[in-house]
Design a protein around this motif. Sequence first.
Motif, PDB file in Angstrom:
ATOM      1  N   UNK A   1      55.558 -30.855  -2.685  1.00  0.00           N
ATOM      2  CA  UNK A   1      54.812 -29.912  -1.844  1.00  0.00           C
ATOM      3  C   UNK A   1      55.664 -29.358  -0.703  1.00  0.00           C
ATOM      4  N   UNK A   2      55.483 -28.065  -0.421  1.00  0.00           N
ATOM      5  CA  UNK A   2      56.272 -27.419   0.642  1.00  0.00           C
ATOM      6  C   UNK A   2      55.343 -27.004   1.778  1.00  0.00           C
ATOM      7  N   UNK A   3      55.911 -26.959   2.974  1.00  0.00           N
ATOM      8  CA  UNK A   3      55.152 -26.578   4.161  1.00  0.00           C
ATOM      9  C   UNK A   3      54.461 -25.242   3.921  1.00  0.00           C
ATOM     10  N   UNK A   4      53.202 -25.156   4.299  1.00  0.00           N
ATOM     11  CA  UNK A   4      52.484 -23.884   4.224  1.00  0.00           C
ATOM     12  C   UNK A   4      51.773 -23.657   2.896  1.00  0.00           C
ATOM     13  N   UNK A   5      51.967 -24.542   1.919  1.00  0.00           N
ATOM     14  CA  UNK A   5      51.306 -24.344   0.623  1.00  0.00           C
ATOM     15  C   UNK A   5      49.848 -24.821   0.670  1.00  0.00           C
ATOM     16  N   UNK A   6      49.101 -24.398  -0.356  1.00  0.00           N
ATOM     17  CA  UNK A   6      47.703 -24.849  -0.484  1.00  0.00           C
ATOM     18  C   UNK A   6      47.600 -25.764  -1.698  1.00  0.00           C
ATOM     19  N   UNK A   7      47.065 -26.963  -1.465  1.00  0.00           N
ATOM     20  CA  UNK A   7      46.921 -27.938  -2.553  1.00  0.00           C
ATOM     21  C   UNK A   7      45.441 -28.162  -2.827  1.00  0.00           C
ATOM     22  N   UNK A   8      45.097 -28.263  -4.099  1.00  0.00           N
ATOM     23  CA  UNK A   8      43.712 -28.535  -4.497  1.00  0.00           C
ATOM     24  C   UNK A   8      43.684 -29.862  -5.244  1.00  0.00           C
ATOM     25  N   UNK A   9      42.995 -30.856  -4.657  1.00  0.00           N
ATOM     26  CA  UNK A   9      42.813 -32.126  -5.350  1.00  0.00           C
ATOM     27  C   UNK A   9      41.395 -32.130  -5.898  1.00  0.00           C
ATOM     28  N   UNK A  10      41.288 -31.980  -7.225  1.00  0.00           N
ATOM     29  CA  UNK A  10      39.970 -31.843  -7.878  1.00  0.00           C
ATOM     30  C   UNK A  10      39.203 -33.152  -7.940  1.00  0.00           C
ATOM     31  N   UNK A  11      39.891 -34.276  -7.736  1.00  0.00           N
ATOM     32  CA  UNK A  11      39.258 -35.601  -7.839  1.00  0.00           C
ATOM     33  C   UNK A  11      39.727 -36.429  -6.644  1.00  0.00           C
ATOM     34  N   UNK A  12      39.275 -36.069  -5.476  1.00  0.00           N
ATOM     35  CA  UNK A  12      39.908 -36.591  -4.251  1.00  0.00           C
ATOM     36  C   UNK A  12      39.712 -38.099  -4.076  1.00  0.00           C
ATOM     37  N   UNK A  13      38.607 -38.650  -4.600  1.00  0.00           N
ATOM     38  CA  UNK A  13      38.380 -40.108  -4.516  1.00  0.00           C
ATOM     39  C   UNK A  13      38.488 -40.604  -3.090  1.00  0.00           C
ATOM     40  N   UNK A  14      39.291 -41.636  -2.874  1.00  0.00           N
ATOM     41  CA  UNK A  14      39.454 -42.151  -1.498  1.00  0.00           C
ATOM     42  C   UNK A  14      40.614 -41.458  -0.780  1.00  0.00           C
ATOM     43  N   UNK A  15      41.247 -40.482  -1.439  1.00  0.00           N
ATOM     44  CA  UNK A  15      42.242 -39.661  -0.755  1.00  0.00           C
ATOM     45  C   UNK A  15      43.667 -40.150  -0.847  1.00  0.00           C
ATOM     46  N   UNK A  16      43.948 -41.080  -1.744  1.00  0.00           N
ATOM     47  CA  UNK A  16      45.301 -41.629  -1.881  1.00  0.00           C
ATOM     48  C   UNK A  16      46.339 -40.546  -2.176  1.00  0.00           C
ATOM     49  N   UNK A  17      46.039 -39.679  -3.128  1.00  0.00           N
ATOM     50  CA  UNK A  17      46.953 -38.573  -3.416  1.00  0.00           C
ATOM     51  C   UNK A  17      46.834 -37.495  -2.337  1.00  0.00           C
ATOM     52  N   UNK A  18      45.578 -37.232  -1.945  1.00  0.00           N
ATOM     53  CA  UNK A  18      45.317 -36.106  -1.041  1.00  0.00           C
ATOM     54  C   UNK A  18      46.053 -36.259   0.280  1.00  0.00           C
ATOM     55  N   UNK A  19      46.089 -37.476   0.820  1.00  0.00           N
ATOM     56  CA  UNK A  19      46.699 -37.648   2.139  1.00  0.00           C
ATOM     57  C   UNK A  19      48.197 -37.316   2.076  1.00  0.00           C
ATOM     58  N   UNK A  20      48.840 -37.656   0.975  1.00  0.00           N
ATOM     59  CA  UNK A  20      50.270 -37.351   0.848  1.00  0.00           C
ATOM     60  C   UNK A  20      50.493 -35.859   0.598  1.00  0.00           C
ATOM     61  N   UNK A  21      49.603 -35.235  -0.171  1.00  0.00           N
ATOM     62  CA  UNK A  21      49.724 -33.783  -0.382  1.00  0.00           C
ATOM     63  C   UNK A  21      49.527 -33.056   0.946  1.00  0.00           C
ATOM     64  N   UNK A  22      48.555 -33.546   1.716  1.00  0.00           N
ATOM     65  CA  UNK A  22      48.269 -32.937   3.017  1.00  0.00           C
ATOM     66  C   UNK A  22      49.488 -33.041   3.938  1.00  0.00           C
ATOM     67  N   UNK A  23      50.112 -34.207   3.956  1.00  0.00           N
ATOM     68  CA  UNK A  23      51.336 -34.359   4.780  1.00  0.00           C
ATOM     69  C   UNK A  23      52.416 -33.410   4.293  1.00  0.00           C
ATOM     70  N   UNK A  24      52.493 -33.223   2.970  1.00  0.00           N
ATOM     71  CA  UNK A  24      53.529 -32.363   2.399  1.00  0.00           C
ATOM     72  C   UNK A  24      53.349 -30.908   2.785  1.00  0.00           C
ATOM     73  N   UNK A  25      52.087 -30.417   2.800  1.00  0.00           N
ATOM     74  CA  UNK A  25      51.870 -28.987   3.098  1.00  0.00           C
ATOM     75  C   UNK A  25      51.824 -28.733   4.608  1.00  0.00           C
ATOM     76  N   UNK A  26      51.602 -29.800   5.388  1.00  0.00           N
ATOM     77  CA  UNK A  26      51.738 -29.712   6.844  1.00  0.00           C
ATOM     78  C   UNK A  26      50.705 -28.848   7.539  1.00  0.00           C
ATOM     79  N   UNK A  27      50.926 -28.597   8.842  1.00  0.00           N
ATOM     80  CA  UNK A  27      49.917 -27.895   9.658  1.00  0.00           C
ATOM     81  C   UNK A  27      49.679 -26.452   9.241  1.00  0.00           C
ATOM     82  N   UNK A  28      50.683 -25.819   8.618  1.00  0.00           N
ATOM     83  CA  UNK A  28      50.469 -24.423   8.182  1.00  0.00           C
ATOM     84  C   UNK A  28      49.870 -24.357   6.787  1.00  0.00           C
TER      85      UNK A  28
END
Length: 299
Positions: free
Chosen positions: A11-38
């Motif tokens: 994942x790169x800063x500024x991108x939009x990630x869609x987690x279709x099965x977010x569950x407890x957020x294990x993948x999502x939290x890392x994707x979120x860190x990857x795309x950052x504040x923008x």
Amino acid sequence: MLEEVLRFFAPRTGETALDCTVGWGGHAVELLRGVGPEGRLIGIDMDAEHLEGTRRRLSETGLPFELQHGNFAGVQQILAGLGIGQVDMVLADLGMSSMQVDDAGRGFSYSRPGPLDMRMDRSRGRTAAELLASISAEEFATQLRELGDEPEAELIAAAIIQALSRKRLESTDELARIIVEALHPEQPAGKWRVHPLTYKWKTHPAARTFQVLRILVNRELANLQQLLRVIPVVLRPGGRAAIISFHSGEDRLVKIAFRDGLRSGVYETVGEDAVRASEQEKLQNPRSRSAKLRWAVHK
Ligand SMILES: C[S@@+](CC[C@H](N)C(=O)[O-])C[C@H]1O[C@@H](n2cnc3c(N)ncnc32)[C@H](O)[C@@H]1O
């Protein structure tokens, strides 16, 4: 398969990630860190019951995200409701979460007594008890054979439908007992699990039936087929999709959809073989033994 997913998405800063099965957020939290504040993360789950905990976990990053209760089959409408047309990454980590299995009250587990429910979304749809009450032995045997590769499909379906002719089945332990007694009348309280480190697991006699029931109750194959149809629509050019499945029928659908998309020019590249969990992950998390990750990159 967090590492494998992150390695593929990068994942790169500024991108939009869609987690279709977010569950407890294990993948999502890392994707979120990857795309950052923008960037932005959108998480969807059909199960509303853990979303508040996931919201708290993601909030701790201080980064922007949206969480939605919903079925990924309706992902286009969900994105439209958020004013989003297309995204850079789509992740689906299929099946159920350990939180769902571990909660006896949800009825997913053959080893924990609970109501025969199995709905991931408890606000709608038929429970496993209702489904069993309305299915014929022939139809259920067909599903057990086709969806579950269950060698004793006829025997199990006949035993369940016969039990149902006497009384309605309401609990997971009643259902598991009927299956065990039908298959192993001599050993109804047998030990079905061997130590995970040896890799020698004796499948519990009710395991395949429970999996098939869960897939039917939640219409999992139809939902996946719909998601596979819309992924090319919601991905931006160059966008990436990754799907983790735990069931051969699901993996087949993903493999065919990605292969057909490559042939028709929708996808630029697709992974030739499924990526499997590392040996270390298999030891730590036995469920990952059956996980298969497939990926595709949009043109
Ligand atoms: C294996 S877990 C995902 C775990 C997640 N990747 C994580 O890191 O915590 C699968 C999740 O997908 C959800 N799910 C299954 N089918 C769904 C569907 N059609 N739409 C939305 N969510 C779904 C389940 O409720 C469950 O929470």
